[in-house]
Design a protein around this motif. Structure first.
Motif, PDB file in Angstrom:
ATOM      1  N   LEU A  93     -96.767 -20.776 -70.801  1.00 14.73           N
ATOM      2  CA  LEU A  93     -97.757 -19.985 -71.523  1.00 14.73           C
ATOM      3  C   LEU A  93     -97.970 -18.670 -70.781  1.00 14.73           C
ATOM      4  O   LEU A  93     -98.223 -18.658 -69.579  1.00 14.73           O
ATOM      5  N   ARG A  94     -97.871 -17.583 -71.515  1.00 11.51           N
ATOM      6  CA  ARG A  94     -98.060 -16.255 -70.924  1.00 11.51           C
ATOM      7  C   ARG A  94     -99.384 -15.643 -71.385  1.00 11.51           C
ATOM      8  O   ARG A  94     -99.848 -15.898 -72.488  1.00 11.51           O
ATOM      9  N   LYS A  95     -99.922 -14.809 -70.517  1.00  7.36           N
ATOM     10  CA  LYS A  95    -101.085 -14.008 -70.866  1.00  7.36           C
ATOM     11  C   LYS A  95    -100.845 -12.616 -70.313  1.00  7.36           C
ATOM     12  O   LYS A  95    -100.762 -12.432 -69.096  1.00  7.36           O
ATOM     13  N   ASP A  96    -100.703 -11.669 -71.216  1.00  8.34           N
ATOM     14  CA  ASP A  96    -100.317 -10.308 -70.835  1.00  8.34           C
ATOM     15  C   ASP A  96     -98.964 -10.358 -70.134  1.00  8.34           C
ATOM     16  O   ASP A  96     -97.996 -10.825 -70.712  1.00  8.34           O
ATOM     17  N   TYR A  97     -98.909  -9.930 -68.869  1.00  5.62           N
ATOM     18  CA  TYR A  97     -97.628  -9.878 -68.161  1.00  5.62           C
ATOM     19  C   TYR A  97     -97.467 -11.017 -67.157  1.00  5.62           C
ATOM     20  O   TYR A  97     -96.497 -11.049 -66.406  1.00  5.62           O
ATOM     21  N   LYS A  98     -98.405 -11.957 -67.146  1.00  6.99           N
ATOM     22  CA  LYS A  98     -98.364 -13.027 -66.154  1.00  6.99           C
ATOM     23  C   LYS A  98     -98.193 -14.386 -66.818  1.00  6.99           C
ATOM     24  O   LYS A  98     -98.549 -14.583 -67.975  1.00  6.99           O
ATOM     25  N   ILE A  99     -97.635 -15.330 -66.046  1.00  4.48           N
ATOM     26  CA  ILE A  99     -97.543 -16.701 -66.517  1.00  4.48           C
ATOM     27  C   ILE A  99     -98.906 -17.347 -66.334  1.00  4.48           C
ATOM     28  O   ILE A  99     -99.433 -17.421 -65.229  1.00  4.48           O
ATOM     29  N   GLU A 100     -99.480 -17.794 -67.429  1.00  9.13           N
ATOM     30  CA  GLU A 100    -100.826 -18.363 -67.408  1.00  9.13           C
ATOM     31  C   GLU A 100    -100.826 -19.834 -67.017  1.00  9.13           C
ATOM     32  O   GLU A 100    -101.684 -20.304 -66.269  1.00  9.13           O
ATOM     33  N   LYS A 101     -99.844 -20.582 -67.547  1.00  7.90           N
ATOM     34  CA  LYS A 101     -99.850 -22.022 -67.341  1.00  7.90           C
ATOM     35  C   LYS A 101     -98.481 -22.625 -67.634  1.00  7.90           C
ATOM     36  O   LYS A 101     -97.736 -22.113 -68.476  1.00  7.90           O
ATOM     37  N   LEU A 102     -98.168 -23.719 -66.934  1.00 10.05           N
ATOM     38  CA  LEU A 102     -96.956 -24.497 -67.181  1.00 10.05           C
ATOM     39  C   LEU A 102     -97.376 -25.881 -67.650  1.00 10.05           C
ATOM     40  O   LEU A 102     -98.290 -26.484 -67.087  1.00 10.05           O
ATOM     41  N   ILE A 103     -96.705 -26.383 -68.678  1.00  4.37           N
ATOM     42  CA  ILE A 103     -97.049 -27.699 -69.220  1.00  4.37           C
ATOM     43  C   ILE A 103     -95.793 -28.553 -69.324  1.00  4.37           C
ATOM     44  O   ILE A 103     -94.778 -28.128 -69.874  1.00  4.37           O
ATOM     45  N   GLN A 104     -95.878 -29.757 -68.800  1.00  2.00           N
ATOM     46  CA  GLN A 104     -94.809 -30.742 -68.922  1.00  2.00           C
ATOM     47  C   GLN A 104     -95.345 -31.924 -69.707  1.00  2.00           C
ATOM     48  O   GLN A 104     -96.483 -32.365 -69.485  1.00  2.00           O
ATOM     49  N   VAL A 105     -94.556 -32.440 -70.640  1.00  2.00           N
ATOM     50  CA  VAL A 105     -94.980 -33.554 -71.484  1.00  2.00           C
ATOM     51  C   VAL A 105     -94.082 -34.758 -71.223  1.00  2.00           C
ATOM     52  O   VAL A 105     -92.854 -34.646 -71.260  1.00  2.00           O
ATOM     53  N   CYS A 106     -94.710 -35.894 -70.963  1.00  2.00           N
ATOM     54  CA  CYS A 106     -93.958 -37.136 -70.764  1.00  2.00           C
ATOM     55  C   CYS A 106     -94.759 -38.281 -71.369  1.00  2.00           C
ATOM     56  O   CYS A 106     -95.924 -38.477 -71.026  1.00  2.00           O
ATOM     57  N   TYR A 107     -94.155 -39.017 -72.264  1.00  2.00           N
ATOM     58  CA  TYR A 107     -94.875 -40.079 -72.961  1.00  2.00           C
ATOM     59  C   TYR A 107     -95.395 -41.137 -71.992  1.00  2.00           C
ATOM     60  O   TYR A 107     -96.536 -41.578 -72.075  1.00  2.00           O
ATOM     61  N   ASP A 108     -94.557 -41.566 -71.048  1.00  2.00           N
ATOM     62  CA  ASP A 108     -94.910 -42.678 -70.161  1.00  2.00           C
ATOM     63  C   ASP A 108     -94.511 -42.341 -68.725  1.00  2.00           C
ATOM     64  O   ASP A 108     -93.342 -42.070 -68.443  1.00  2.00           O
ATOM     65  N   LEU A 109     -95.477 -42.361 -67.819  1.00  2.00           N
ATOM     66  CA  LEU A 109     -95.218 -42.055 -66.409  1.00  2.00           C
ATOM     67  C   LEU A 109     -95.305 -43.298 -65.523  1.00  2.00           C
ATOM     68  O   LEU A 109     -95.438 -43.176 -64.308  1.00  2.00           O
ATOM     69  N   SER A 110     -95.246 -44.470 -66.114  1.00  5.51           N
ATOM     70  CA  SER A 110     -95.391 -45.696 -65.324  1.00  5.51           C
ATOM     71  C   SER A 110     -94.211 -45.899 -64.365  1.00  5.51           C
ATOM     72  O   SER A 110     -94.372 -46.518 -63.314  1.00  5.51           O
ATOM     73  N   ASP A 111     -93.047 -45.370 -64.720  1.00  7.82           N
ATOM     74  CA  ASP A 111     -91.881 -45.471 -63.831  1.00  7.82           C
ATOM     75  C   ASP A 111     -91.981 -44.394 -62.753  1.00  7.82           C
ATOM     76  O   ASP A 111     -92.128 -43.201 -63.053  1.00  7.82           O
ATOM     77  N   LEU A 112     -91.892 -44.787 -61.497  1.00 10.57           N
ATOM     78  CA  LEU A 112     -92.068 -43.869 -60.379  1.00 10.57           C
ATOM     79  C   LEU A 112     -91.023 -42.769 -60.373  1.00 10.57           C
ATOM     80  O   LEU A 112     -91.323 -41.607 -60.081  1.00 10.57           O
ATOM     81  N   GLN A 113     -89.776 -43.105 -60.711  1.00 10.30           N
ATOM     82  CA  GLN A 113     -88.708 -42.109 -60.733  1.00 10.30           C
ATOM     83  C   GLN A 113     -88.950 -41.056 -61.812  1.00 10.30           C
ATOM     84  O   GLN A 113     -88.695 -39.866 -61.621  1.00 10.30           O
ATOM     85  N   THR A 114     -89.451 -41.516 -62.953  1.00 14.61           N
ATOM     86  CA  THR A 114     -89.774 -40.580 -64.037  1.00 14.61           C
ATOM     87  C   THR A 114     -90.873 -39.623 -63.614  1.00 14.61           C
ATOM     88  O   THR A 114     -90.774 -38.406 -63.818  1.00 14.61           O
ATOM     89  N   LYS A 115     -91.913 -40.154 -63.004  1.00 19.19           N
ATOM     90  CA  LYS A 115     -93.023 -39.319 -62.541  1.00 19.19           C
ATOM     91  C   LYS A 115     -92.547 -38.298 -61.511  1.00 19.19           C
ATOM     92  O   LYS A 115     -92.906 -37.122 -61.562  1.00 19.19           O
ATOM     93  N   LYS A 116     -91.709 -38.750 -60.597  1.00 24.07           N
ATOM     94  CA  LYS A 116     -91.181 -37.853 -59.560  1.00 24.07           C
ATOM     95  C   LYS A 116     -90.347 -36.737 -60.180  1.00 24.07           C
ATOM     96  O   LYS A 116     -90.432 -35.573 -59.776  1.00 24.07           O
ATOM     97  N   ARG A 117     -89.517 -37.074 -61.195  1.00 22.93           N
ATOM     98  CA  ARG A 117     -88.669 -36.082 -61.855  1.00 22.93           C
ATOM     99  C   ARG A 117     -89.505 -35.023 -62.566  1.00 22.93           C
ATOM    100  O   ARG A 117     -89.240 -33.821 -62.453  1.00 22.93           O
ATOM    101  N   GLU A 118     -90.524 -35.468 -63.284  1.00 20.86           N
ATOM    102  CA  GLU A 118     -91.348 -34.528 -64.048  1.00 20.86           C
ATOM    103  C   GLU A 118     -92.155 -33.624 -63.114  1.00 20.86           C
ATOM    104  O   GLU A 118     -92.275 -32.410 -63.356  1.00 20.86           O
ATOM    105  N   GLU A 119     -92.705 -34.191 -62.060  1.00 20.59           N
ATOM    106  CA  GLU A 119     -93.477 -33.393 -61.107  1.00 20.59           C
ATOM    107  C   GLU A 119     -92.584 -32.404 -60.366  1.00 20.59           C
ATOM    108  O   GLU A 119     -92.984 -31.270 -60.094  1.00 20.59           O
ATOM    109  N   SER A 120     -91.370 -32.830 -60.048  1.00 13.19           N
ATOM    110  CA  SER A 120     -90.433 -31.962 -59.332  1.00 13.19           C
ATOM    111  C   SER A 120     -90.080 -30.728 -60.155  1.00 13.19           C
ATOM    112  O   SER A 120     -89.996 -29.612 -59.623  1.00 13.19           O
ATOM    113  N   ALA A 121     -89.890 -30.919 -61.469  1.00 18.72           N
ATOM    114  CA  ALA A 121     -89.582 -29.786 -62.348  1.00 18.72           C
ATOM    115  C   ALA A 121     -90.742 -28.794 -62.362  1.00 18.72           C
ATOM    116  O   ALA A 121     -90.532 -27.574 -62.291  1.00 18.72           O
ATOM    117  N   LEU A 122     -91.965 -29.310 -62.436  1.00 21.36           N
ATOM    118  CA  LEU A 122     -93.131 -28.427 -62.436  1.00 21.36           C
ATOM    119  C   LEU A 122     -93.257 -27.656 -61.127  1.00 21.36           C
ATOM    120  O   LEU A 122     -93.527 -26.448 -61.125  1.00 21.36           O
TER     121      LEU A 122
END
Length: 210
Positions: free
Chosen positions: A164-193
């Protein structure tokens, strides 16, 4: 009836109503409006996009997968579907416009109910439906695709769903994951962010789950 054409009411059952409505828009607002001679190609394209909602797509791969004669024709058909408000195209964020236009686009559908009732997917992809839902909510809140709403891919090839941008700056980053119960999945999504935060100099991020 005063010379007016008869209007047939659409069924009340959403499982019947939504796919009927979708097909009606494709045939009326697109096929007739643009005088498409081979509507089966457009219908196949719309079905493919529904089954692959919230997925990266390149025009060349779509052309080959659906046996279109040219990328140009495929691009026109995709534009017809987006102009009819059935789909959205989302570009990858990059400071360079040339890279934005060359990168694969993500395609989002106008309604999750249409995706589940009209697509030919063999199983419900809850992760993609969840991502599509967040995209539609961001649009509802006033974000405009390819103006202040994008997706992102880090230098290591990790994807962040929304920038999400606001003017010339990045305002926010959003990652969507249906289920984070798997530790590897959570680690992958957080790492990307975290990677995207460093590269885009943004320290406001959110991980959305069901």
């Amino acid at each position: 009836n005063g010379g007016f054409p008869e209007v047939t009411a659409l069924p009340n059952d959403p499982k019947v109503y939504l796919p009927t409505l979708f097909d009606s828009i494709v045939l009326t607002d697109v096929v007739k409006r643009y005088n498409i001679n081979l509507p089966v190609n457009l219908i196949n394209l719309s079905a493919y996009l529904l089954a692959n909602t919230a997925t990266n797509q390149s025009y060349t791969k779509l052309k080959n997968a659906l046996d279109f004669k040219s990328v140009f024709t495929l691009q026109k058909y995709v534009s017809y579907l987006t102009e009819a408000y059935l789909f959205y195209e989302l570009l990858r964020f990059s400071p360079k416009l040339k890279e934005q236009f060359k990168a694969p686009r993500k395609i989002y559908a106008i309604d999750n109910g249409i995706v589940t009732t009209r697509s030919f997917a063999t199983s419900p992809n809850l992760g993609k439906l969840c991502e599509n839902l967040v995209f539609l909510e961001l649009v509802r809140r006033g974000y405009k695709p390819n103006q202040n709403l994008f997706y992102y891919q880090t230098k290591n090839g990790k994807e962040v769903d929304f920038v999400l941008r606001k003017d010339y700056k990045i305002e926010k980053l959003i990652q969507v994951c249906y289920d984070l119960s798997d530790l590897q999945t959570k680690k992958r999504e957080e790492s990307a962010l975290l990677e995207a935060e460093r590269e885009l100099n943004c320290h406001n991020s959110q991980l959305i789950t069901y």
